[in-house]
Structure formats: C-alpha cells, structure tokens
Design a protein around this motif. Sequence first.
Motif, PDB file in Angstrom:
ATOM      1  N   ILE A 450       0.869  -1.184   0.000  1.00 26.03           N
ATOM      2  CA  ILE A 450       0.000   0.000   0.000  1.00 26.03           C
ATOM      3  C   ILE A 450       0.900   1.225   0.000  1.00 26.03           C
ATOM      4  O   ILE A 450       1.740   1.378   0.883  1.00 26.03           O
ATOM      5  CB  ILE A 450      -0.900   0.013   1.249  1.00 26.03           C
ATOM      6  CG1 ILE A 450      -1.869  -1.167   1.195  1.00 26.03           C
ATOM      7  CG2 ILE A 450      -1.637   1.344   1.365  1.00 26.03           C
ATOM      8  CD1 ILE A 450      -2.766  -1.255   2.420  1.00 26.03           C
ATOM      9  N   SER A 451       0.744   2.076  -0.996  1.00 23.81           N
ATOM     10  CA  SER A 451       1.580   3.265  -1.085  1.00 23.81           C
ATOM     11  C   SER A 451       0.994   4.385  -0.218  1.00 23.81           C
ATOM     12  O   SER A 451      -0.194   4.365   0.119  1.00 23.81           O
ATOM     13  CB  SER A 451       1.659   3.704  -2.544  1.00 23.81           C
ATOM     14  OG  SER A 451       2.636   4.708  -2.683  1.00 23.81           O
ATOM     15  N   ALA A 452       1.847   5.354   0.122  1.00 22.67           N
ATOM     16  CA  ALA A 452       1.422   6.433   1.025  1.00 22.67           C
ATOM     17  C   ALA A 452       0.174   7.125   0.493  1.00 22.67           C
ATOM     18  O   ALA A 452      -0.715   7.504   1.263  1.00 22.67           O
ATOM     19  CB  ALA A 452       2.559   7.436   1.209  1.00 22.67           C
ATOM     20  N   ASP A 555       7.024  18.020   6.360  1.00 21.96           N
ATOM     21  CA  ASP A 555       8.378  17.448   6.451  1.00 21.96           C
ATOM     22  C   ASP A 555       8.482  16.242   5.524  1.00 21.96           C
ATOM     23  O   ASP A 555       7.543  15.935   4.785  1.00 21.96           O
ATOM     24  CB  ASP A 555       8.721  17.094   7.899  1.00 21.96           C
ATOM     25  CG  ASP A 555       7.817  15.999   8.444  1.00 21.96           C
ATOM     26  OD1 ASP A 555       7.091  15.364   7.645  1.00 21.96           O
ATOM     27  OD2 ASP A 555       7.829  15.795   9.668  1.00 21.96           O
ATOM     28  N   MET A 556       9.638  15.582   5.576  1.00 20.92           N
ATOM     29  CA  MET A 556       9.853  14.500   4.615  1.00 20.92           C
ATOM     30  C   MET A 556       9.051  13.242   4.952  1.00 20.92           C
ATOM     31  O   MET A 556       9.017  12.313   4.152  1.00 20.92           O
ATOM     32  CB  MET A 556      11.335  14.181   4.485  1.00 20.92           C
ATOM     33  CG  MET A 556      12.011  13.809   5.788  1.00 20.92           C
ATOM     34  SD  MET A 556      13.795  13.911   5.631  1.00 20.92           S
ATOM     35  CE  MET A 556      14.118  12.390   4.790  1.00 20.92           C
ATOM     36  N   LEU A 557       8.402  13.202   6.091  1.00 22.87           N
ATOM     37  CA  LEU A 557       7.551  12.052   6.412  1.00 22.87           C
ATOM     38  C   LEU A 557       6.089  12.356   6.118  1.00 22.87           C
ATOM     39  O   LEU A 557       5.183  11.739   6.658  1.00 22.87           O
ATOM     40  CB  LEU A 557       7.734  11.658   7.875  1.00 22.87           C
ATOM     41  CG  LEU A 557       9.128  11.102   8.169  1.00 22.87           C
ATOM     42  CD1 LEU A 557       9.345  10.899   9.657  1.00 22.87           C
ATOM     43  CD2 LEU A 557       9.347   9.791   7.413  1.00 22.87           C
ATOM     44  N   THR A 558       5.878  13.346   5.252  1.00 24.81           N
ATOM     45  CA  THR A 558       4.518  13.761   4.903  1.00 24.81           C
ATOM     46  C   THR A 558       4.277  13.526   3.412  1.00 24.81           C
ATOM     47  O   THR A 558       5.159  13.780   2.594  1.00 24.81           O
ATOM     48  CB  THR A 558       4.335  15.268   5.189  1.00 24.81           C
ATOM     49  OG1 THR A 558       4.688  15.522   6.536  1.00 24.81           O
ATOM     50  CG2 THR A 558       2.905  15.714   4.933  1.00 24.81           C
ATOM     51  N   VAL A 559       3.088  13.053   3.092  1.00 25.37           N
ATOM     52  CA  VAL A 559       2.671  13.041   1.698  1.00 25.37           C
ATOM     53  C   VAL A 559       1.570  14.107   1.599  1.00 25.37           C
ATOM     54  O   VAL A 559       0.712  14.202   2.472  1.00 25.37           O
ATOM     55  CB  VAL A 559       2.213  11.629   1.238  1.00 25.37           C
ATOM     56  CG1 VAL A 559       1.000  11.134   2.004  1.00 25.37           C
ATOM     57  CG2 VAL A 559       1.933  11.621  -0.255  1.00 25.37           C
TER      58      VAL A 559
HETATM   59  N1  SAH Z   1       7.614   3.724  -1.633  1.00 22.41           N
HETATM   60  C1  SAH Z   1       6.948   4.724  -0.827  1.00 22.41           C
HETATM   61  C2  SAH Z   1       7.398   6.124  -1.167  1.00 22.41           C
HETATM   62  C3  SAH Z   1       8.814   6.407  -0.800  1.00 22.41           C
HETATM   63  S1  SAH Z   1       9.308   8.066  -1.193  1.00 22.41           S
HETATM   64  C4  SAH Z   1       5.445   4.566  -0.986  1.00 22.41           C
HETATM   65  O1  SAH Z   1       4.996   3.870  -1.912  1.00 22.41           O
HETATM   66  O2  SAH Z   1       4.706   5.119  -0.187  1.00 22.41           O
HETATM   67  C5  SAH Z   1       9.276   8.801   0.403  1.00 22.41           C
HETATM   68  C6  SAH Z   1       8.076   9.695   0.547  1.00 22.41           C
HETATM   69  O3  SAH Z   1       6.905   8.904   0.650  1.00 22.41           O
HETATM   70  C7  SAH Z   1       8.077  10.544   1.795  1.00 22.41           C
HETATM   71  O4  SAH Z   1       8.818  11.727   1.619  1.00 22.41           O
HETATM   72  C8  SAH Z   1       6.603  10.818   1.984  1.00 22.41           C
HETATM   73  O5  SAH Z   1       6.198  11.821   1.080  1.00 22.41           O
HETATM   74  C9  SAH Z   1       5.962   9.526   1.508  1.00 22.41           C
HETATM   75  N2  SAH Z   1       5.697   8.584   2.615  1.00 22.41           N
HETATM   76  C10 SAH Z   1       6.209   7.347   2.762  1.00 22.41           C
HETATM   77  N3  SAH Z   1       5.716   6.756   3.862  1.00 22.41           N
HETATM   78  C11 SAH Z   1       4.859   7.625   4.422  1.00 22.41           C
HETATM   79  C12 SAH Z   1       4.020   7.592   5.584  1.00 22.41           C
HETATM   80  N4  SAH Z   1       3.986   6.517   6.382  1.00 22.41           N
HETATM   81  N5  SAH Z   1       3.271   8.680   5.855  1.00 22.41           N
HETATM   82  C13 SAH Z   1       3.298   9.758   5.043  1.00 22.41           C
HETATM   83  N6  SAH Z   1       4.068   9.847   3.942  1.00 22.41           N
HETATM   84  C14 SAH Z   1       4.841   8.795   3.630  1.00 22.41           C
END
Ligand code: SAH
Length: 598
Positions: A450-452, A555-559
């Motif tokens: 499952i992607s973000a 931040d980088m942990l945000t989509v």
């Molecule tokens: N392969 C991952 C993406 C990796 S790129 C996927 O399919 O989700 C890294 C980026 O993914 C992060 O900067 C963030 O934008 C997003 N991301 C990955 N995990 C996340 C999570 N648990 N919550 C929010 N954003 C996430």
Amino acid sequence: MQAAEPVVLSLTAGAMPLAERLAEALGAQHHPRLGPDGFGDVAAHVQGLFQAGTPIIGICASGILIRTLAPVLGDKWAEPPVLAVAEDGSAVVPLLGGHRGANALARQVAEVLDSAAAITTAGDLRLGVALDEPPQGWTLDNPEDAKAAMAALLSGAAARISGTADWLAPLDAERVAGDGPVVLSVEGAAPLIYRQRRFALGVGCARGTAPEAMISHVGAVLADNGIAGGELAEVVSIDVKADEAAVHALAAHYGVPARFFPADVLEAETPRLSAPSDIVFAEVGCHGVAEGAALAAAGPDGALVVEKVKSPMATCALARIGTAPRKGMPRGHLAVVGIGPGAAEWRTPEATRLIREADELVGYGLYLDLLGPLAKGKPRREFALGEEELRCRYALESAGEGRRVALISSGDAGIFAMGALVAELLDRDEDTGGVSAAARRVAVQNAPGISALQAASARAGALLGHDFCAISLSDLLTPRETIIQRLHAAAAGDFVIAFYNPVSRRRRTLLAEARDILLEQRPADTPVLLASNLGRPEEQLRRRTLATLEVDEVDMLTVVLIGASQTRAFQTGDIAAAAEGWQIYTPRGYAKKLADVE
Ligand code: SAH
C-alpha cells in the motif's frame, strides 16, 4: 514448499518465561504481545502468521486461537500447524494443520515440556505412525491410499512390510526382507509404496531448453533404469545454469530442490567421469556437467548409477548419494518488498511471508524497525538514506551467493523506491555499472504494498476518487525543469496530485512553487491534505487549502494530497476517523446520475 520455522506466541506476562524456554528448545522465534517489540494487535498478528503459512504455538487458551483464526480458515491441506499450550505447560493441543505436521510438532513440544500431546486424529494416536506423512528423506508414491490402509490397520487387518524402514517399527506387521521400495500391504487395502530419496540427478542443457523437453528426457531415462521419481533427492547442475528455467521446472516437477556447483567443484570430479569432454571444458570450465554435478552432490563415497544420457538439448546422469553428500548452492532469491506505510495491518500476507522466509533483510533502518517482531533474529544490513544504489547492489550480490534476501521499502517498493533501481542494475552488464554475473542470475520477486497516497486518501475519505497523479518533488534525481513542467501539466489536467518527497532539510522551495503554479488554475479553497507518519503511532492528518498550505508545516515524512477542482470536504464530527473531523473526497460523477433519479 519450504517448512517455515514455528513462532511461539505469548499473550500475557505470565506466559513469557515458558514461551522463551520453548522457543529456545525448538530453535523457534518468540513473539511477545507485550513489551517494546510486542506485536500488540493479536488478531492482525496471528492471522498474518497463519496466512503466511507459519506454524504457530500459542501459550494461551485454545479458544483464543480458535476465535482469532476462524475468519481466515480455508484449505485444510495447506494450513500450517497451530498449537495451543497451557500457560503452566501441562497440556499441548494441536488445533489445526494435521496435514502439515501438527501432531509431530505437538509431540516435540510435549517432549520439551515433559507433558502430554492431546492428539485427536485417530490413526496417529493408535498406530503411533502417520502413514501419509513419512519422515524426511522418504516419499509415499500413493498418498491417496493411506487413509484406507490406516482404517484397515485400525480394524485389525493383517499387515506385511517388505524392506526396511525403522520409522514403521511401531506397526504390528509381519516383516519380510525386500529390495527396492518398502511396501506396506494391509489386507483389504491397496499397498502403500515408500521410497527413499537416494539419488542425485545431474543435468545440463542448452540455454533456453524447453522445460517439457527436459522433463520428458529425464522421465524416459528414469523409466529405462527402473528408477521412480520419488527416489530423487535433488536436481543439480553447474552455477551458470542457476537461472535456467528448464532446470527449475524439472526440480518442481519432482518436488525436489535445485542446487548448483561452481565449475571448479565439478572439475574436481573429472577422474570419476565416464567420458571427460574437452569441448565441455572449453565451454564452461569443467569436463562434464551432468555426471560431475551428480557425483559432487553424492559425495566421495557416492557412485554413478546412470552414466550421462544425451538428448538433442539436454543431458542427465544419476548418482547414488553416499554418507557425506555435498550441498550445492540454491538459486539466490531477491524479494523486493513494499511493507506499506507502517502499520502491520497494512502489510500484505505475501510481504509478511517473504520477510519471514528471508535469510537476510536489507533496508533503511527505520523501515526494518517498523517490522517489529517479524524482523527479530534475522541478519540485517542497514543503509542510510542516500545509499540507495549501494543498498540495491548489496542485496543483489548477497542473493547471488545463494541467499534469500528481502529488500525492504516503505509503501510500495516500485513507487519512488528500490524496485526500479534493482531492475536498472539488472538491465546493465558488469562493464557498464551492472552487478556480477552471479547476481544477475538471482530470482527477483516484486511484492506490491500500500503506497502512502492510498493510505492518505483512505484516511481522509476518498480523496483519490477520480483521476490522479503522483509527483516526487525531489530534484536530486530529476531535473528541476522537468518537475516544473509536470506540475504545469498536472495543473492543466485537473488531476488530484500526491506530492511525495515534498521537502527535505535542504530542498524547501519546490513545494511553494508547486502551490503557486496550482493556484493559477485552481481555487484558493481547493482542499489539501497533509498526511504524516501514516500507519505509525505519530500519524497526523491535517486539512488545509491551497491558499493556507505552508511549507514549514510539511516534512519529509509527509505526503501532500492536493484536490482537483471537484474535490470536496465536509465535516463529520468524527475526529478520530478523519482529517481533523473532516472527510475529503473527489466525486466520480454520480451527482448527475443521482439527480436524474430524483
Ligand atoms: N515507496 C513509498 C514512497 C517512498 S518516497 C510509498 O509507496 O509510499 C518517500 C516519501 O513517501 C516521503 O517523503 C513521503 O512523502 C511519503 N511517505 C512514505 N511513507 C509515508 C508515511 N507513512 N506517511 C506519510 N508519507 C509517507
């Protein structure tokens, strides 16, 4: 199918000491529910293990396991053993997996605990032997006849065993000497024919040989020599054939492993070959592949029993395995696994199985930590962010040495992650920056996750309800102009947009630029969702609009999900379930249909 090692589960603090002790005695893993590494959610964890085919030993009431697994019960022939063990160790109850060794495992556990296995399957209990489950190294030609033979034995029919098989000792039967297979004849039932897996089958073939051609050639050679398929222990060849489809198809056909030796090991067998070939030596570096491999596998006191037989495409030879067999290398396996955003419930059973089956885990430390107990006890190789290429190379090369490696990505491994880089490395040869020849022969399996963007959309409601796209705002690998160009195109196309890698410590300007480009085409109150740490304890969902989107909040942990022109938000009052009490969705166009009905 490889037998997975069991997992011992403790659900309470009181069960932990027994679980530890049992896990150690069985060489199994202990998964506690409690503690920092604990799995927490019982249903998700136990169902996940079960669906991944892992034998389960629960130190808990049988009712807990029964209720937890009831919704996922299916094929009784495929399910793994499930055992309940009383917290004081006084009782061991095999609940499921009778066809996959549950009774044997229960007996083993009972022995460790010095207690009793509550075996309830009639045949096993009274005969002391499972006729349909011969021990390792043996096969039964006709498992479909086992039930009738067992029933006849239980009703007191006379029985006779010809040949020697120690494991049949508990049976009350007349014994007669015999060559060839061990035959158990029970009055009134078809005789059961047991064979020992005592031959190594060496093969060689031209590149691209059709599997059917290989299988029919070997079948004919076995028939000519009066050898049954059940007597084969393994298929062996030279390492450059590790990725030869026909060799693997042949092994699968007989249900045995395929293993491979390097040329120098085969070359050492030259004195024992029937007709060493200089032509073969010039081609692959040893004087015979089929005979050499069979002999290498059979060991020094093994012997060639069928000299090589050639067909137009393939060669095979058989050796009787001696007392010191030599193990070839299996084909390496690289699983490129997406584990979802974080929560164990958002991980597929396939991903869980591949991780469990792996000999080694490779990935970014944070993702390996997210696996919790699933990663416990596995060798792991961590790489920092930015070391993606090194990470993929390492994983491929390690698999190239015959290991099962799992390369772990968050979300989906093929979406802004390692999948494409693995493919890219395999698409090159060694001179142009690719990996070694051995690494290029590994079997690669990509497991989706499952992607973000999916997790974010679902948490908010249905933000991706209509056409959408994903854009990574990282300009480390993509030229900035390309990203800008795609932003304009996505804006013009009125797509819902998911921004991955929206910012990093050094890159902070593109997100603001993206917002400004979108504001030229979409209203200022277009819904925006900032979804951070999805599926992790720190998860946070914030609803904003295009106009109120602040780079410093991201931040980088945000989509970041940006709505299209039709995207709507409405208040639900359910603060826990949605983004600050709001649901956000992009309609698919039913409004018109609904209106027509009215
Ligand atoms: N392969 C991952 C993406 C990796 S790129 C996927 O399919 O989700 C890294 C980026 O993914 C992060 O900067 C963030 O934008 C997003 N991301 C990955 N995990 C996340 C999570 N648990 N919550 C929010 N954003 C996430």
